[in-house]
Design a protein around this motif. Structure first.
Motif, PDB file in Angstrom:
ATOM      1  N   LYS A   1      15.006  23.987  31.203  1.00 45.12           N
ATOM      2  CA  LYS A   1      14.054  23.932  32.318  1.00 45.12           C
ATOM      3  C   LYS A   1      12.637  23.970  31.776  1.00 45.12           C
ATOM      4  O   LYS A   1      12.340  24.665  30.816  1.00 45.12           O
ATOM      5  CB  LYS A   1      14.321  25.123  33.246  1.00 45.12           C
ATOM      6  CG  LYS A   1      13.516  25.166  34.500  1.00 45.12           C
ATOM      7  CD  LYS A   1      14.074  26.232  35.439  1.00 45.12           C
ATOM      8  CE  LYS A   1      13.708  27.624  35.065  1.00 45.12           C
ATOM      9  NZ  LYS A   1      12.352  28.010  35.329  1.00 45.12           N
ATOM     10  N   ALA A   2      11.738  23.217  32.404  1.00 47.32           N
ATOM     11  CA  ALA A   2      10.341  23.161  31.961  1.00 47.32           C
ATOM     12  C   ALA A   2       9.572  24.378  32.468  1.00 47.32           C
ATOM     13  O   ALA A   2       9.108  24.410  33.602  1.00 47.32           O
ATOM     14  CB  ALA A   2       9.679  21.881  32.444  1.00 47.32           C
ATOM     15  N   GLY A   3       9.476  25.412  31.635  1.00 47.24           N
ATOM     16  CA  GLY A   3       8.715  26.613  31.983  1.00 47.24           C
ATOM     17  C   GLY A   3       9.189  27.264  33.268  1.00 47.24           C
ATOM     18  O   GLY A   3      10.375  27.474  33.464  1.00 47.24           O
ATOM     19  N   GLU A   4       8.243  27.580  34.146  1.00 47.89           N
ATOM     20  CA  GLU A   4       8.562  28.228  35.418  1.00 47.89           C
ATOM     21  C   GLU A   4       8.803  27.228  36.542  1.00 47.89           C
ATOM     22  O   GLU A   4       8.943  27.605  37.683  1.00 47.89           O
ATOM     23  CB  GLU A   4       7.434  29.192  35.813  1.00 47.89           C
ATOM     24  CG  GLU A   4       7.324  30.395  34.881  1.00 47.89           C
ATOM     25  CD  GLU A   4       8.585  31.247  34.885  1.00 47.89           C
ATOM     26  OE1 GLU A   4       9.073  31.638  35.966  1.00 47.89           O
ATOM     27  OE2 GLU A   4       9.109  31.522  33.790  1.00 47.89           O
ATOM     28  N   THR A   5       8.841  25.942  36.217  1.00 45.42           N
ATOM     29  CA  THR A   5       9.070  24.916  37.235  1.00 45.42           C
ATOM     30  C   THR A   5      10.569  24.751  37.461  1.00 45.42           C
ATOM     31  O   THR A   5      11.393  25.304  36.732  1.00 45.42           O
ATOM     32  CB  THR A   5       8.505  23.556  36.788  1.00 45.42           C
ATOM     33  OG1 THR A   5       9.347  23.036  35.747  1.00 45.42           O
ATOM     34  CG2 THR A   5       7.073  23.669  36.311  1.00 45.42           C
ATOM     35  N   TRP A   6      10.909  23.973  38.449  1.00 45.87           N
ATOM     36  CA  TRP A   6      12.301  23.581  38.680  1.00 45.87           C
ATOM     37  C   TRP A   6      12.452  22.123  38.285  1.00 45.87           C
ATOM     38  O   TRP A   6      12.978  21.313  39.027  1.00 45.87           O
ATOM     39  CB  TRP A   6      12.699  23.821  40.137  1.00 45.87           C
ATOM     40  CG  TRP A   6      12.983  25.248  40.393  1.00 45.87           C
ATOM     41  CD1 TRP A   6      12.173  26.150  40.999  1.00 45.87           C
ATOM     42  CD2 TRP A   6      14.147  25.964  40.005  1.00 45.87           C
ATOM     43  NE1 TRP A   6      12.760  27.384  41.009  1.00 45.87           N
ATOM     44  CE2 TRP A   6      13.978  27.300  40.414  1.00 45.87           C
ATOM     45  CE3 TRP A   6      15.327  25.607  39.346  1.00 45.87           C
ATOM     46  CZ2 TRP A   6      14.939  28.279  40.186  1.00 45.87           C
ATOM     47  CZ3 TRP A   6      16.275  26.583  39.131  1.00 45.87           C
ATOM     48  CH2 TRP A   6      16.073  27.898  39.550  1.00 45.87           C
ATOM     49  N   GLN A   7      11.966  21.791  37.100  1.00 47.94           N
ATOM     50  CA  GLN A   7      12.066  20.427  36.606  1.00 47.94           C
ATOM     51  C   GLN A   7      12.682  20.420  35.214  1.00 47.94           C
ATOM     52  O   GLN A   7      12.492  21.351  34.437  1.00 47.94           O
ATOM     53  CB  GLN A   7      10.696  19.759  36.573  1.00 47.94           C
ATOM     54  CG  GLN A   7      10.127  19.509  37.939  1.00 47.94           C
ATOM     55  CD  GLN A   7       8.902  18.619  37.866  1.00 47.94           C
ATOM     56  OE1 GLN A   7       8.238  18.536  36.841  1.00 47.94           O
ATOM     57  NE2 GLN A   7       8.612  17.950  38.958  1.00 47.94           N
ATOM     58  N   TRP A   8      13.378  19.329  34.947  1.00 49.36           N
ATOM     59  CA  TRP A   8      14.015  19.111  33.665  1.00 49.36           C
ATOM     60  C   TRP A   8      13.704  17.696  33.226  1.00 49.36           C
ATOM     61  O   TRP A   8      13.454  16.834  34.063  1.00 49.36           O
ATOM     62  CB  TRP A   8      15.540  19.230  33.794  1.00 49.36           C
ATOM     63  CG  TRP A   8      16.035  20.584  34.065  1.00 49.36           C
ATOM     64  CD1 TRP A   8      16.546  21.450  33.148  1.00 49.36           C
ATOM     65  CD2 TRP A   8      16.089  21.268  35.326  1.00 49.36           C
ATOM     66  NE1 TRP A   8      16.911  22.622  33.766  1.00 49.36           N
ATOM     67  CE2 TRP A   8      16.647  22.537  35.108  1.00 49.36           C
ATOM     68  CE3 TRP A   8      15.719  20.935  36.619  1.00 49.36           C
ATOM     69  CZ2 TRP A   8      16.842  23.472  36.101  1.00 49.36           C
ATOM     70  CZ3 TRP A   8      15.906  21.862  37.631  1.00 49.36           C
ATOM     71  CH2 TRP A   8      16.465  23.107  37.371  1.00 49.36           C
ATOM     72  N   PRO A   9      13.805  17.425  31.932  1.00 51.82           N
ATOM     73  CA  PRO A   9      13.778  16.017  31.535  1.00 51.82           C
ATOM     74  C   PRO A   9      15.040  15.379  32.114  1.00 51.82           C
ATOM     75  O   PRO A   9      16.031  16.081  32.345  1.00 51.82           O
ATOM     76  CB  PRO A   9      13.819  16.079  30.007  1.00 51.82           C
ATOM     77  CG  PRO A   9      14.422  17.410  29.696  1.00 51.82           C
ATOM     78  CD  PRO A   9      14.025  18.326  30.820  1.00 51.82           C
ATOM     79  N   SER A  10      15.038  14.087  32.410  1.00 52.57           N
ATOM     80  CA  SER A  10      16.239  13.465  32.984  1.00 52.57           C
ATOM     81  C   SER A  10      17.417  13.532  32.021  1.00 52.57           C
ATOM     82  O   SER A  10      18.568  13.528  32.450  1.00 52.57           O
ATOM     83  CB  SER A  10      15.970  12.029  33.407  1.00 52.57           C
ATOM     84  OG  SER A  10      15.614  11.260  32.283  1.00 52.57           O
ATOM     85  N   SER A  11      17.110  13.617  30.738  1.00 54.34           N
ATOM     86  CA  SER A  11      18.171  13.797  29.749  1.00 54.34           C
ATOM     87  C   SER A  11      17.583  14.499  28.523  1.00 54.34           C
ATOM     88  O   SER A  11      16.375  14.536  28.340  1.00 54.34           O
ATOM     89  CB  SER A  11      18.781  12.450  29.345  1.00 54.34           C
ATOM     90  OG  SER A  11      17.817  11.649  28.704  1.00 54.34           O
ATOM     91  N   VAL A  12      18.472  15.041  27.731  1.00 56.04           N
ATOM     92  CA  VAL A  12      18.083  15.703  26.491  1.00 56.04           C
ATOM     93  C   VAL A  12      18.772  14.925  25.372  1.00 56.04           C
ATOM     94  O   VAL A  12      19.996  14.764  25.387  1.00 56.04           O
ATOM     95  CB  VAL A  12      18.521  17.183  26.484  1.00 56.04           C
ATOM     96  CG1 VAL A  12      18.140  17.852  25.177  1.00 56.04           C
ATOM     97  CG2 VAL A  12      17.926  17.926  27.674  1.00 56.04           C
ATOM     98  N   SER A  13      17.983  14.415  24.450  1.00 57.92           N
ATOM     99  CA  SER A  13      18.550  13.583  23.383  1.00 57.92           C
ATOM    100  C   SER A  13      19.378  14.424  22.413  1.00 57.92           C
ATOM    101  O   SER A  13      19.206  15.640  22.305  1.00 57.92           O
ATOM    102  CB  SER A  13      17.440  12.852  22.624  1.00 57.92           C
ATOM    103  OG  SER A  13      16.741  13.755  21.797  1.00 57.92           O
ATOM    104  N   GLY A  14      20.242  13.739  21.690  1.00 61.78           N
ATOM    105  CA  GLY A  14      21.006  14.419  20.656  1.00 61.78           C
ATOM    106  C   GLY A  14      20.100  15.033  19.607  1.00 61.78           C
ATOM    107  O   GLY A  14      20.358  16.130  19.110  1.00 61.78           O
ATOM    108  N   ALA A  15      19.007  14.337  19.281  1.00 62.44           N
ATOM    109  CA  ALA A  15      18.050  14.875  18.306  1.00 62.44           C
ATOM    110  C   ALA A  15      17.411  16.161  18.825  1.00 62.44           C
ATOM    111  O   ALA A  15      17.244  17.128  18.073  1.00 62.44           O
ATOM    112  CB  ALA A  15      16.979  13.834  17.987  1.00 62.44           C
ATOM    113  N   GLU A  16      17.051  16.185  20.114  1.00 67.15           N
ATOM    114  CA  GLU A  16      16.476  17.405  20.701  1.00 67.15           C
ATOM    115  C   GLU A  16      17.502  18.531  20.718  1.00 67.15           C
ATOM    116  O   GLU A  16      17.171  19.688  20.451  1.00 67.15           O
ATOM    117  CB  GLU A  16      15.979  17.126  22.119  1.00 67.15           C
ATOM    118  CG  GLU A  16      14.753  16.242  22.165  1.00 67.15           C
ATOM    119  CD  GLU A  16      14.429  15.745  23.558  1.00 67.15           C
ATOM    120  OE1 GLU A  16      13.233  15.634  23.859  1.00 67.15           O
ATOM    121  OE2 GLU A  16      15.355  15.458  24.349  1.00 67.15           O
TER     122      GLU A  16
END
Length: 176
Positions: free
Chosen positions: A110-125
């Motif tokens: 989750k992005a900090g205190e927001t209710w947002q995420w990247p649409s996907s998380v790469s294998g590298a990440e």
């Protein structure tokens, strides 16, 4: 949730709830398959991670593959289906653990205190364990996903799922 196994599971749950016992076997199978997918990592990556070659040609994916976060194509759909079933009194072995695991994973990204995420998380990440707090809102294939995409899933079910993962509204620390 309309398509895919999570969508089918939600439709079967609605059928069982509406007194159609013939749907129980299908609901159980869907819950078992979703639970197994969540609880079966692919090496160090989550069970819903896909290598780039397995993504449809119309989907832009990182060369290292990705684990999607959204309702339609990511882990939020299976999480919502499992949480709805659990709230409705339907469960299979390890389902509660799968709910906690998926919710905890989403909270970690989750992005900090927001209710947002990247649409996907790469294998590298994933390999680098770069949590979403370090990810800024982006456009294109990594545009943010947000809780409202969870559509028809009652807020109480989501609250239960994230609460069981250790999230507290006033806490800034990641659950551990």
């Amino acid at each position: 949730m309309i398509n895919g196994l999570a969508g089918i599971g939600r439709v079967l749950l609605a059928a069982v709830t509406a007194c159609h016992p013939a749907a129980e076997r299908g609901l159980t199978a869907a819950l078992e398959a979703l639970t197994k997918m969540i609880m079966s990592p692919r090496g160090t990556r989550p069970g819903w991670w896909l290598p780039a070659a397995m993504h449809p040609p119309t989907v832009k994916s990182d060369l290292s593959g990705s684990a999607a976060t959204g309702m339609a194509h990511g882990i939020a759909g299976p999480l919502a289906c499992l949480a709805a079933a659990s709230t409705g009194g339907w469960s299979v072995p390890c389902q509660d653990a799968a709910i906690r695991h998926a919710a905890r994973w989403l909270l970690d990204w989750k992005a900090g205190e927001t209710w947002q995420w990247p649409s996907s998380v790469s294998g590298a990440e994933l390999d680098a364990s770069e949590a979403a707090s370090a990810i800024t809102a982006a456009s294109g294939p990594n545009r943010p996903s947000a809780i409202p995409r969870l559509g028809a899933v009652p807020h109480s079910e989501l609250t239960r799922a994230v609460s069981s993962a250790g999230w507290k509204p006033t806490s800034r620390a990641r659950p551990g």
